[in-house]
Design an enzyme around this catalytic site. Structure first.
Site, PDB file in Angstrom:
ATOM      1  N   TYR A  41      10.837   9.243   1.299  1.00  0.00           N
ATOM      2  CA  TYR A  41      10.998   8.066   0.355  1.00  0.00           C
ATOM      3  C   TYR A  41      11.771   8.470  -1.078  1.00  0.00           C
ATOM      4  O   TYR A  41      11.603   7.782  -1.774  1.00  0.00           O
ATOM      5  CB  TYR A  41       9.431   7.376   0.275  1.00  0.00           C
ATOM      6  CG  TYR A  41       8.841   7.110   1.284  1.00  0.00           C
ATOM      7  CD1 TYR A  41       9.304   5.809   1.985  1.00  0.00           C
ATOM      8  CD2 TYR A  41       7.858   7.805   1.949  1.00  0.00           C
ATOM      9  CE1 TYR A  41       8.836   5.045   3.191  1.00  0.00           C
ATOM     10  CE2 TYR A  41       6.974   6.895   3.080  1.00  0.00           C
ATOM     11  CZ  TYR A  41       7.523   5.859   3.537  1.00  0.00           C
ATOM     12  OH  TYR A  41       7.014   5.250   4.711  1.00  0.00           O
ATOM     13  N   PRO A  89       0.893  -1.106   0.060  1.00  0.00           N
ATOM     14  CA  PRO A  89      -0.086   0.003   0.029  1.00  0.00           C
ATOM     15  C   PRO A  89       0.805   1.146  -0.046  1.00  0.00           C
ATOM     16  O   PRO A  89       2.069   1.290   0.940  1.00  0.00           O
ATOM     17  CB  PRO A  89      -0.990  -0.018   1.257  1.00  0.00           C
ATOM     18  CG  PRO A  89      -0.090  -1.058   2.178  1.00  0.00           C
ATOM     19  CD  PRO A  89       0.477  -2.211   1.016  1.00  0.00           C
ATOM     20  N   ASN A  90       0.410   2.228  -0.735  1.00  0.00           N
ATOM     21  CA  ASN A  90       1.005   3.572  -0.675  1.00  0.00           C
ATOM     22  C   ASN A  90       2.337   3.682  -1.728  1.00  0.00           C
ATOM     23  O   ASN A  90       2.658   4.796  -1.909  1.00  0.00           O
ATOM     24  CB  ASN A  90       1.034   4.270   0.463  1.00  0.00           C
ATOM     25  CG  ASN A  90      -0.293   4.198   1.214  1.00  0.00           C
ATOM     26  OD1 ASN A  90      -1.314   4.869   0.593  1.00  0.00           O
ATOM     27  ND2 ASN A  90      -0.265   3.904   2.534  1.00  0.00           N
ATOM     28  N   ASN A 124       7.993  -5.596  -0.415  1.00  0.00           N
ATOM     29  CA  ASN A 124       8.012  -4.348   0.583  1.00  0.00           C
ATOM     30  C   ASN A 124       6.376  -4.220   0.623  1.00  0.00           C
ATOM     31  O   ASN A 124       5.767  -3.704  -0.239  1.00  0.00           O
ATOM     32  CB  ASN A 124       8.426  -3.026  -0.251  1.00  0.00           C
ATOM     33  CG  ASN A 124       8.221  -1.834   0.705  1.00  0.00           C
ATOM     34  OD1 ASN A 124       7.674  -1.893   1.941  1.00  0.00           O
ATOM     35  ND2 ASN A 124       8.819  -0.850   0.217  1.00  0.00           N
ATOM     36  N   ARG A 138       4.534  10.981  -2.709  1.00  0.00           N
ATOM     37  CA  ARG A 138       4.376  10.826  -1.203  1.00  0.00           C
ATOM     38  C   ARG A 138       5.754  11.199  -0.542  1.00  0.00           C
ATOM     39  O   ARG A 138       6.644  10.545  -0.793  1.00  0.00           O
ATOM     40  CB  ARG A 138       4.056   9.328  -1.157  1.00  0.00           C
ATOM     41  CG  ARG A 138       3.939   8.902   0.347  1.00  0.00           C
ATOM     42  CD  ARG A 138       3.804   7.269  -0.005  1.00  0.00           C
ATOM     43  NE  ARG A 138       3.637   6.648   1.557  1.00  0.00           N
ATOM     44  CZ  ARG A 138       3.996   5.714   2.071  1.00  0.00           C
ATOM     45  NH1 ARG A 138       4.615   4.702   1.218  1.00  0.00           N
ATOM     46  NH2 ARG A 138       3.750   5.371   3.377  1.00  0.00           N
ATOM     47  N   ARG A 147      12.270   5.239  12.891  1.00  0.00           N
ATOM     48  CA  ARG A 147      11.204   5.863  12.799  1.00  0.00           C
ATOM     49  C   ARG A 147      10.179   5.369  14.234  1.00  0.00           C
ATOM     50  O   ARG A 147      10.597   5.058  15.177  1.00  0.00           O
ATOM     51  CB  ARG A 147      10.330   5.425  11.601  1.00  0.00           C
ATOM     52  CG  ARG A 147      11.355   6.057  10.591  1.00  0.00           C
ATOM     53  CD  ARG A 147      10.814   5.740   9.034  1.00  0.00           C
ATOM     54  NE  ARG A 147       9.511   6.553   8.814  1.00  0.00           N
ATOM     55  CZ  ARG A 147       8.429   6.208   7.948  1.00  0.00           C
ATOM     56  NH1 ARG A 147       8.961   5.192   6.899  1.00  0.00           N
ATOM     57  NH2 ARG A 147       7.630   6.853   7.753  1.00  0.00           N
ATOM     58  N   HIS A 181      12.634  -2.465   3.038  1.00  0.00           N
ATOM     59  CA  HIS A 181      12.060  -1.000   3.436  1.00  0.00           C
ATOM     60  C   HIS A 181      12.938   0.011   2.659  1.00  0.00           C
ATOM     61  O   HIS A 181      14.113  -0.173   2.969  1.00  0.00           O
ATOM     62  CB  HIS A 181      11.785  -0.881   4.792  1.00  0.00           C
ATOM     63  CG  HIS A 181      10.972  -2.152   5.308  1.00  0.00           C
ATOM     64  ND1 HIS A 181       9.590  -2.009   4.954  1.00  0.00           N
ATOM     65  CD2 HIS A 181      11.086  -3.074   5.921  1.00  0.00           C
ATOM     66  CE1 HIS A 181       8.842  -3.041   5.690  1.00  0.00           C
ATOM     67  NE2 HIS A 181       9.732  -3.609   6.247  1.00  0.00           N
ATOM     68  N   GLU A 235      12.214  -9.307   2.746  1.00  0.00           N
ATOM     69  CA  GLU A 235      11.364  -8.040   3.039  1.00  0.00           C
ATOM     70  C   GLU A 235      12.470  -6.826   2.849  1.00  0.00           C
ATOM     71  O   GLU A 235      13.466  -6.897   3.217  1.00  0.00           O
ATOM     72  CB  GLU A 235      10.872  -8.214   4.501  1.00  0.00           C
ATOM     73  CG  GLU A 235      10.447  -7.208   5.179  1.00  0.00           C
ATOM     74  CD  GLU A 235      10.279  -7.077   6.734  1.00  0.00           C
ATOM     75  OE1 GLU A 235       9.791  -8.206   7.202  1.00  0.00           O
ATOM     76  OE2 GLU A 235      10.097  -6.102   7.188  1.00  0.00           O
ATOM     77  N   ALA A 252       2.805  -0.549   5.128  1.00  0.00           N
ATOM     78  CA  ALA A 252       2.475  -0.548   6.361  1.00  0.00           C
ATOM     79  C   ALA A 252       1.764  -2.023   6.978  1.00  0.00           C
ATOM     80  O   ALA A 252       1.946  -2.419   8.002  1.00  0.00           O
ATOM     81  CB  ALA A 252       1.271   0.371   6.811  1.00  0.00           C
TER      82      ALA A 252
HETATM   83  C1  DQA Z   1       7.922   1.211   4.418  1.00  0.00           C
HETATM   84  C2  DQA Z   1       7.946   1.607   5.757  1.00  0.00           C
HETATM   85  C3  DQA Z   1       6.697   1.375   6.387  1.00  0.00           C
HETATM   86  O1  DQA Z   1       6.474   1.544   7.779  1.00  0.00           O
HETATM   87  C4  DQA Z   1       5.481   2.302   5.920  1.00  0.00           C
HETATM   88  O2  DQA Z   1       4.084   2.133   6.150  1.00  0.00           O
HETATM   89  C5  DQA Z   1       5.780   2.042   4.159  1.00  0.00           C
HETATM   90  C6  DQA Z   1       6.894   2.081   3.602  1.00  0.00           C
HETATM   91  C7  DQA Z   1       9.378   1.699   3.612  1.00  0.00           C
HETATM   92  O3  DQA Z   1       9.502   1.083   2.302  1.00  0.00           O
HETATM   93  O4  DQA Z   1      10.289   2.406   4.120  1.00  0.00           O
HETATM   94  O5  DQA Z   1       4.646   2.420   3.490  1.00  0.00           O
HETATM   95  O6  DQA Z   1       7.661  -0.014   3.985  1.00  0.00           O
END
Ligand code: DQA
Length: 139
Positions: A22, A9-10, A71, A17, A104, A97, A95, A74
């Site tokens: 990011y 998501p996102n 990735n 964003r 954070r 990020h 995994e 959240a």
């Molecule tokens: C993320 C870190 C997560 O905590 C966050 O919710 C994201 C992006 C990252 O790539 O740093 O959406 O996965």
């Protein structure tokens, strides 16, 4: 070699964003460079904002190919179901990020996926994805 990248998501909003966290590149732009860099690897890409669709994709690709770079955004911190999906498939998952989640908010320090993954890469910006692919290349 066949690698599947899955973004949660996102992450469709990369480049738009929260740029200070990011960065300002879209994922499509980065992916283009990644595919050029690894011209002899097939890199498939899937993004969804929907938990169940991410699980369906893991089931679909999780019994073939050489590796999955995930990735889950959240959902990393909330989804027992994605953790179970990773445990249930055969293809190894890394995994990733973009941000260093440990720098954070505390709720980002916990992953419900990591225990079922081969490893975790966090905090290297978009380069986190390349590092994950490198690790698959090294076996
Ligand atoms: C993320 C870190 C997560 O905590 C966050 O919710 C994201 C992006 C990252 O790539 O740093 O959406 O996965």
């Amino acid at each position: 070699m066949n690698i599947q990248i899955i973004n949660g998501p996102n992450l469709n909003l990369l480049g738009v964003r929260e740029k200070s966290i990011y960065g300002d590149s879209s994922f499509e732009h980065y992916l283009n460079d990644l595919r050029k860099h690894y011209a002899n690897i097939t890199i498939n890409y899937y993004q969804s904002n929907v938990e169940g669709e991410i699980i369906n994709k893991l089931h679909e690709v999780g019994f073939g190919g050489d590796g999955i770079v995930l990735n889950a955004g959240a959902y990393t911190h909330t989804s027992v179901a994605i953790g179970d999906a990773i445990a249930g498939i055969k293809t190894p998952v890394i995994e990733v990020h973009i941000s260093n989640v440990y720098k954070r908010e505390e709720f980002r320090h916990k992953s419900l996926l990591a225990a079922n993954c081969r490893g975790v890469i966090a905090g290297f910006g978009l380069d986190s994805y390349r590092l994950a692919i490198e690790s698959f290349l090294n076996g």
